[in-house]
Design a protein around this motif. Structure first.
Motif, short mmCIF file in Angstrom:
data_model
loop_
_atom_site.label_atom_id
_atom_site.label_comp_id
_atom_site.label_asym_id
_atom_site.label_seq_id
_atom_site.Cartn_x
_atom_site.Cartn_y
_atom_site.Cartn_z
N TYR A 60 -7.83 -4.73 12.71
CA TYR A 60 -7.19 -5.61 13.80
C TYR A 60 -5.91 -5.29 14.14
O TYR A 60 -4.92 -5.65 13.25
CB TYR A 60 -7.24 -7.20 13.54
N GLU A 61 -5.60 -4.04 14.68
CA GLU A 61 -4.45 -3.13 14.69
C GLU A 61 -3.02 -3.83 14.76
O GLU A 61 -2.21 -3.69 14.06
CB GLU A 61 -4.78 -2.04 15.60
N ASP A 62 -3.04 -4.80 15.85
CA ASP A 62 -1.67 -5.46 16.19
C ASP A 62 -1.48 -6.19 15.03
O ASP A 62 -0.11 -6.15 14.40
CB ASP A 62 -1.64 -6.22 17.51
N MET A 63 -2.34 -7.15 14.34
CA MET A 63 -1.82 -8.04 13.08
C MET A 63 -1.66 -7.11 12.10
O MET A 63 -0.85 -7.58 11.29
CB MET A 63 -2.99 -8.84 13.24
N ALA A 64 -2.42 -5.98 11.93
CA ALA A 64 -2.40 -5.42 10.82
C ALA A 64 -0.93 -4.50 10.79
O ALA A 64 -0.21 -4.51 9.66
CB ALA A 64 -3.50 -4.28 10.58
N LEU A 65 -0.66 -4.11 11.88
CA LEU A 65 0.78 -3.30 11.94
C LEU A 65 1.96 -4.31 11.65
O LEU A 65 3.03 -4.09 11.15
CB LEU A 65 0.81 -2.57 13.39
N GLU A 66 1.91 -5.63 12.38
CA GLU A 66 2.73 -6.56 12.15
C GLU A 66 2.85 -6.97 10.62
O GLU A 66 3.94 -6.81 10.11
CB GLU A 66 2.54 -7.78 12.92
N GLU A 70 6.08 -6.29 7.60
CA GLU A 70 6.42 -7.18 6.68
C GLU A 70 6.48 -6.92 5.40
O GLU A 70 7.57 -6.94 4.50
CB GLU A 70 5.86 -8.58 6.89
N ILE A 71 5.36 -6.26 4.97
CA ILE A 71 5.17 -5.64 3.56
C ILE A 71 6.18 -4.59 3.28
O ILE A 71 7.07 -4.59 2.22
CB ILE A 71 3.70 -5.38 3.31
N ARG A 72 6.41 -3.73 4.11
CA ARG A 72 7.34 -2.67 4.24
C ARG A 72 8.82 -3.21 3.89
O ARG A 72 9.44 -2.42 3.15
CB ARG A 72 7.24 -1.82 5.50
N GLU A 73 9.03 -4.12 4.60
CA GLU A 73 10.65 -4.55 4.41
C GLU A 73 10.76 -5.18 3.37
O GLU A 73 11.74 -5.06 2.67
CB GLU A 73 10.60 -5.80 5.69
N GLU A 74 9.95 -5.86 2.71
CA GLU A 74 9.52 -6.49 1.24
C GLU A 74 9.95 -5.62 0.21
O GLU A 74 10.50 -5.78 -0.52
CB GLU A 74 8.61 -7.65 1.37
N ILE A 75 9.14 -4.47 0.37
CA ILE A 75 9.00 -3.43 -0.63
C ILE A 75 10.43 -2.77 -0.54
O ILE A 75 10.91 -2.45 -1.63
CB ILE A 75 7.92 -2.41 -0.35
N PHE A 76 10.88 -2.37 0.64
CA PHE A 76 12.32 -1.77 0.62
C PHE A 76 13.38 -2.70 -0.04
O PHE A 76 14.20 -2.20 -0.59
CB PHE A 76 12.74 -1.32 1.97
N GLU A 77 13.41 -4.05 0.12
CA GLU A 77 14.30 -5.11 -0.32
C GLU A 77 14.17 -5.06 -1.91
O GLU A 77 15.22 -5.24 -2.51
CB GLU A 77 13.77 -6.26 0.04
N MET A 119 2.60 -1.38 -3.27
CA MET A 119 2.08 -0.99 -1.66
C MET A 119 0.70 -0.91 -1.61
O MET A 119 0.04 -1.53 -0.59
CB MET A 119 2.72 0.09 -1.13
N VAL A 120 0.07 0.08 -2.32
CA VAL A 120 -1.44 0.22 -2.19
C VAL A 120 -2.03 -1.21 -2.47
O VAL A 120 -3.15 -1.59 -1.61
CB VAL A 120 -2.04 1.13 -3.32
N GLU A 121 -1.79 -2.14 -3.62
CA GLU A 121 -2.41 -3.35 -3.86
C GLU A 121 -2.27 -4.04 -2.54
O GLU A 121 -3.12 -4.87 -2.29
CB GLU A 121 -1.68 -3.84 -5.25
N ARG A 122 -0.94 -4.26 -2.02
CA ARG A 122 -0.86 -5.34 -1.02
C ARG A 122 -1.65 -4.74 0.37
O ARG A 122 -2.00 -5.62 1.11
CB ARG A 122 0.74 -5.14 -0.58
N ILE A 123 -1.69 -3.43 0.72
CA ILE A 123 -2.67 -3.11 1.74
C ILE A 123 -3.90 -3.34 1.53
O ILE A 123 -4.69 -4.10 2.55
CB ILE A 123 -2.54 -1.43 1.81
N LYS A 124 -4.61 -3.35 0.34
CA LYS A 124 -5.97 -3.95 0.09
C LYS A 124 -6.44 -5.21 0.01
O LYS A 124 -7.22 -5.76 0.71
CB LYS A 124 -6.41 -3.12 -1.37
N ALA A 125 -5.04 -6.05 -0.32
CA ALA A 125 -5.28 -7.44 -0.21
C ALA A 125 -4.82 -8.15 1.08
O ALA A 125 -5.56 -9.07 1.40
CB ALA A 125 -4.27 -8.23 -1.18
N GLU A 126 -3.98 -7.44 1.84
CA GLU A 126 -3.18 -8.38 2.89
C GLU A 126 -3.57 -7.77 4.47
O GLU A 126 -3.37 -8.54 5.23
CB GLU A 126 -1.80 -8.48 2.71
N LEU A 127 -4.13 -6.63 4.50
CA LEU A 127 -3.99 -5.84 5.95
C LEU A 127 -5.51 -6.15 6.38
O LEU A 127 -6.46 -6.20 5.67
CB LEU A 127 -3.75 -4.52 5.96
#
Length: 146
Positions: A60-66, A70-77, A119-127
């Motif tokens: 579900y591309e739009d939802m996954a990219l959104e 969010e994950i990207r911003e959290e990891i950079f923080e 990042m890998v763990e969150r991709i698998k769990a959340e996207l």
């Protein structure tokens, strides 16, 4: 000012040439002391006597990219990163081919490694990305993430 959401999706397998070119582009960035790279590869598992020949990814591309944004911003923080690149396949990826490429860079190795792992763990769990295992006999089933 709204940030542009990066598209992480690539149609088909992620090529070794794409990966090597991504790494090579960072040679000019002299403030980086460490890179951490994760490559997800399709296994030729045998399940109930059937051999996996490929996985077909849909999202579900739009939802996954959104969510990815969010994950990207959290990891950079959380981590002191210089940069981060994430690419995930859509469509059919054959056994032995790369379907996920996560590449983190920082001044020090620990930050790059921890950020890459999270990042890998969150991709698998959340996207919202799904994989359908395609077997040699052309039968298929939805993949269960482990």
């Amino acid at each position: 000012m709204s940030k542009t959401i990066k598209n992480i999706f690539i149609e088909g397998a992620i090529s070794p040439l794409f990966i090597s070119e991504s790494i090579a582009k960072h040679a000019s960035k002299k403030d980086i002391g460490a890179h951490s790279i994760f490559l997800g590869q399709i296994r030729e598992d045998v399940i109930d006597g059937n051999t996996v020949k490929a996985i077909e990814y849909t999202a579900y591309e739009d939802m996954a990219l959104e969510k990815m944004n969010e994950i990207r911003e959290e990891i950079f923080e959380k981590y002191d990163l210089t940069c981060m690149h994430v690419h995930h396949s859509l469509g059919v990826v054959n056994a032995g081919e790369i379907c996920l490429f996560v590449f983190t860079s920082s001044k020090h190795r620990k930050m790059a490694m921890q950020a890459c792992d999270e990042m890998v763990e969150r991709i698998k769990a959340e996207l919202q990305i799904w994989g359908k295992e395609i077997f040699n006999d052309e039968s298929h089933q939805w993949k269960v993430n482990k």
